[in-house]
Design an enzyme around this catalytic site. Structure first.
Site, PDB file in Angstrom:
ATOM      1  N   GLU A 189       3.298   3.812   6.163  1.00 21.97           N
ATOM      2  CA  GLU A 189       3.568   4.105   4.890  1.00 21.97           C
ATOM      3  C   GLU A 189       4.426   5.357   4.520  1.00 21.97           C
ATOM      4  O   GLU A 189       3.796   6.470   3.553  1.00 21.97           O
ATOM      5  CB  GLU A 189       2.141   4.034   4.266  1.00 21.97           C
ATOM      6  N   GLU A 264      -0.816  -5.168   5.292  1.00 21.14           N
ATOM      7  CA  GLU A 264      -1.896  -5.049   5.233  1.00 21.14           C
ATOM      8  C   GLU A 264      -2.516  -5.678   3.825  1.00 21.14           C
ATOM      9  O   GLU A 264      -2.193  -5.571   2.572  1.00 21.14           O
ATOM     10  CB  GLU A 264      -2.190  -3.454   4.722  1.00 21.14           C
TER      11      GLU A 264
END
Length: 609
Positions: A189, A264
């Site tokens: 991320e 995710e």
């Protein structure tokens, strides 16, 4: 990796013909190829849908890895994804552990292969994961002015050393070497944090120079700015999460020519101290998974089983509410709960994923649950205190952070004699993260970063030069976004009515295993907060249990020397998970350190949270 143990495990991996997973096919001794098509993964040249469940070996006792992976397989997964926490493996600067307990990564990967599962490795150097400092080792914070997740030379030198050492562990298990590892994540991320793609290229280059020749991927939120800053050409795009066709279209537009998957997909969510348990809606999850299955899109459940933030490993967030420390439990409302049991969410997902199997094909049976037990009320008696076990103090002109004194975790006592102002408004700039305050040995009150409380009124004292003591707890370091440089203790200065207080003595309490073992009992009455309690639990048999801490206030619990983690009366968590492997038949020692309680208390064991 030339040690005998690893060679034996690798030989087992390469010679064992494993059973099919129900969806992926089988991992065989003849090896496989895993490559990237333009928009899909190819296993042996054929399209492959990855259905992955995330399990973090650092949060699960190694004795339970087989069981948790079997559970993921029984829910319909064909792959296990695993964050590896840099600071869990580099336990101090230049000191690595990839071989003991739940740090034994070769054993974890071998276990997954033995269960017929593929593996995705998410090694950091940064992972987030609600883990202390996002997995980055806190010794780096001893360097003044250090920057992380960028080309800062101190950070990059440490990151390269870690990656190179880890690559030696992972290399034999790559799919290109006949093993189960399909992909490696470069960073995590990054588009939510920074925009230095040179940094991402540099990390990828370290892996490549270390002989890691499987596909790479990045993981970012499905927004244009995150994907622009966080993706790399030729690397698979992971979406956190990819829940609609629009998300996948955006990813293909931002980084064309490579597969896109939902790295995710969230069946649950995290919880902070002082909040209600997070319980995301299962119906929304099932709709999202149905979309992914209908369109044969690969995805990873984050997390399928959360486990536990044992010891000092829980992290913290810093969102709109300020400092938000994470619970010890990482149950996450996941399909497989903290103790490894199937939840209603597990059964709903198993039914949904199973409905996509070919006719007559069935998912593997669900493993029997791990036994759990209660134990009766057990009294814990005060036996010593921090005040009776003070280390040699360090003199300091002004108080500094834990890291400045070479300490990573635990507690620190800052003491000074008051000259000039001796009463009034005391302010600590900045307190990280919680403290109890004393004047001439008398408890005055608390400071709490979580609530924004950094000042307290000091009453008049009887002595000419009152002794001020600030006993400070470092809670989890922030693991996400811009506030990650999160040093602990008193990070600036202490002022009383505007006067800066000078000349301190500082005592560190890292609460290491060695320190706990060295505690000496005291014969005097213990009335000053900061007390250790001890009791003996007699057991005829062992099983998992949850230790109820509702008779205590705030602190930590050790069972037979194992640190179960933090408890806090503000909840929502009131029970700490203790695995059977940390218990023994006969006598079991329970030690509790509590910041506030001064009278005896009792604990009990329950079968569940």
């Amino acid at each position: 990796m030339k040690d005998r143990q690893t060679i034996c495990r690798l030989a087992l991996l390469l010679t064992l013909v494993l059973i099919t997973s129900g969806i992926s096919g089988q991992i065989s001794k003849t090896g496989h190829t895993f490559t990237l098509g333009k928009d899909q993964f190819l296993l042996d040249g054929q399209p492959m849908q990855i259905i992955s469940g995330e399990i973090h070996p650092g949060r699960v006792p190694a004795e339970y890895w087989h069981h948790r992976i079997k559970m993921a397989k029984a829910m319909g997964c064909n792959t296990i994804s695993a964050y590896l926490f840099w600071n869990h493996h580099e336990i101090d600067e230049g000191i690595y552990d990839f071989r003991t307990g739940n740090r034994d990564i070769a054993r974890f990967i071998t276990t997954a292969a033995e269960e017929g599962m593929w593996v995705i490795i998410r090694p950091g150097p940064y992972v987030c994961a609600e883990w202390e400092f996002g997995g980055i080792p806190p010794y780096l914070l001893r360097t003044p002015g250090i920057k992380v997740r960028c080309m800062d030379p101190v950070y990059m030198k440490a990151a390269e050393r870690y990656i190179s050492r880890l690559a030696d562990v992972l290399r034999p298990f790559l799919v290109t070497n006949g093993g189960p590892i399909l992909m490696i994540q470069i960073e995590n991320e990054y588009g939510s944090y920074g925009n230095d793609r040179n940094y991402l290229f540099a990390l990828k280059g370290i892996w490549e120079r270390s002989g890691i020749d499987v596909p790479y991927f990045t993981g970012d939120g499905p927004t244009a700015y995150m994907l622009e800053a966080g993706t790399l050409p030729g690397c698979v795009v992971g979406l956190d999460s990819g829940s609609s066709e629009k998300d996948f279209e955006l990813a293909r537009k931002m980084n064309p020519g490579v597969p896109v998957f939902s790295s995710e997909t969230y069946p649950g969510w995290l919880t902070h101290w002082g909040e209600n348990w997070a319980k995301p809606d299962t119906a929304d999850l099932l709709r999202e998974v149905k979309f992914l299955m209908d369109n044969r899109k690969s995805f990873n459940f984050y997390v399928i089983h959360g486990g536990t933030n044992f010891g000092f490993t829980a992290g913290a967030n810093s969102g709109g509410k300020g400092y938000e420390p994470d619970l010890t439990s990482y149950d996450y409302d996941a399909p497989i709960n903290e103790q490894g049991r199937a939840t209603p969410k597990f059964f709903a997902l198993r039914k949904l994923i199973g409905s996509y199997l070919p006719k007559k094909a069935k998912l593997p049976p669900i493993p029997d649950p791990i036994p759990s037990m209660t134990f009766p009320e057990t009294e814990l008696i005060p036996f010593t205190s921090i005040w009776d076990n003070l280390p040699e103090p360090v003199k300091s002109i002004q108080p500094e952070s834990f890291e400045s004194y070479g300490q990573d975790y635990g507690f620190m006592l800052y003491s000074t004699r008051l000259t000039g102002h001796k009463r009034g408004r005391l302010t600590v700039i900045d307190i990280h993260d919680y403290a109890t305050v004393f004047i001439d040995g008398k408890y005055i009150g608390t400071l709490d970063r979580r609530l924004g409380i950094n000042s307290i009124e000091l009453p008049p004292a009887d002595s000419d030069y009152p002794l001020l003591e600030i006993f400070t707890e470092g809670m989890g370091r922030i693991n996400f976004a811009h506030a990650m440089i999160d040093r602990k203790g008193i990070t600036d200065r202490v002022i009383l009515n505007g006067m800066t207080l000078i000349n301190w003595e500082v005592c560190g309490f890292p609460m290491s295993d060695g320190y706990i073992e060295s505690l000496e009992a005291t014969d005097c009455e213990l009335t000053k907060p900061g007390i250790f309690f001890r009791g003996t639990l007699e057991l005829d048999q062992t099983a998992d249990t949850f230790i109820d801490m509702t008779n205590f206030v705030k602190g930590f619990v050790w069972v037979n020397g194992h640190n179960l983690g933090r408890y806090w009366e503000i909840g929502p968590q009131t029970r700490l998970f203790c695995p059977a492997s940390w218990l023994r038949k006969g006598e079991n020692e329970i030690i509790v350190f509590d910041l506030h309680k001064v009278t005896p208390g009792s604990v009990r064991g329950f079968e569940s949270m």
